[in-house]
Scaffold this active site. Structure first.
Site, PDB file in Angstrom:
ATOM      1  CD  GLU A  43      43.553  42.629  38.192  1.00  0.00           C
ATOM      2  OE1 GLU A  43      43.778  42.418  36.998  1.00  0.00           O
ATOM      3  OE2 GLU A  43      43.003  43.675  38.615  1.00  0.00           O
ATOM      4  CE  LYS A 116      41.922  42.597  33.411  1.00  0.00           C
ATOM      5  NZ  LYS A 116      42.729  43.431  34.334  1.00  0.00           N
ATOM      6  CB  CYS A 153      40.306  43.961  37.015  1.00  0.00           C
ATOM      7  SG  CYS A 153      40.570  45.661  37.603  1.00  0.00           S
TER       8      CYS A 153
END
Length: 291
Positions: A43, A116, A153
């Site tokens: 990331e 995300k 994540c």
């Protein structure tokens, strides 16, 4: 393809964006030479993890996607005949930013991006200051070697995200990650946190019958020791690889995608889902007022 060679690049970063991109390209070349067909980067690999503070100057790190970094990586992908999964800080418009992963096919084609969806806000991880939650939904990218489901994540902790991505036909899930321990924490807390992080992702592999690939960074940044520990799980949660917690690593892991059918038929979780009973999952919490 029944089998695919997946390369994990676990590395440390500096405050120099170009230096990080150049370093990543060197490592992509190295891992391609080791046989990788799909290369997964961590990331926000072009910078330090800047979300440790709320600083308007950090917005200058963002770029368009597609844009300068994807243009360079596309050429590398085409030259090496590898798929690249690249997590970047996206500037969508003036004042509108996302934590985004681009997928580049083995011929260099830009296949699209995933933004995300779940954005954390914790001490040292002030992501809500920078990132607007994704609005593209969950995504699967059909590459030369496999259909890749990408999440990022904090998405790791949400079974709904993994389920929906798997239901779209992902052959395996990839999680670019930046997560670590506070340097003031005791060892028992560190171990507990890492184990929980790995366990929740291995559970996604089991519940959905697909491999999971998780890539994290290493190095100490602003009071956080990023814990590395990148890993690959097979469709039943068995570890195929786990990286060191403190050093850079390159690893190629073979995924036999044909095994998902065996796991799914012997443990038919998808068959036995009671989709008629799940309507309340869209509620924040099921209390008296929501019934």
């Amino acid at each position: 393809m029944a089998k695919v060679q997946v390369g994990l690049v676990q590395m440390s970063c500096t405050g120099n964006k170009q230096e990080n991109l150049d370093k990543a390209i060197v490592k992509i070349r190295e891992i391609a030479a080791m046989g990788a067909q799909v290369v997964c980067l961590q990331e926000l690999f072009t910078s330090l993890y800047f979300c440790d503070e709320e600083n308007y100057e950090n917005f200058k790190l963002a770029e368009a996607i597609p844009g300068p970094s994807t243009d360079v990586l596309s050429k590398v992908a085409a030259e090496l005949n590898v798929v690249i999964v690249a997590s970047l800080f996206e500037k969508r418009a003036e004042g509108l930013y996302h934590n985004t992963t681009a997928v580049l096919d083995a011929d260099g084609a830009y296949l699209g991006k995933y933004r995300k969806m779940h954005i954390p806000d914790d001490p040292g991880f002030y992501e809500k200051f920078y990132f607007t939650p994704g609005d593209l939904g969950y995504k699967v990218f059909k590459t030369k070697f496999a259909k890749i489901g990408v999440l990022i994540c904090w998405d790791q902790w949400y079974p709904e995200a993994a389920r929906l991505t798997a239901l779209m036909g992902a052959d395996f899930l990839v999680y670019p990650t930046a997560i670590g321990w506070a340097t003031t924490q005791d060892e028992a807390t560190n171990v507990e946190q890492y184990n929980a992080w790995q366990m929740i992702q291995r559970s996604h592999a089991i519940a959905n019958g697909v491999p999971v690939v998780s890539i994290n960074r290493v190095g100490e940044e602003a009071g956080v020791a990023f814990w590395g520990g990148s890993f690959v799980s097979n469709p039943f949660g068995t570890l195929l690889y786990q990286a060191d917690h403190s050093k850079e690593e390159l690893k190629v892991v073979e995924l036999d995608l044909s095994k998902s059918d065996s796991y799914r038929t012997h443990w038919p979780f998808l068959r036995d889902r009671r989709i008629d009973s799940y309507s309340q999952i869209t509620k924040r919490y099921i209390d008296d007022e929501s019934i």
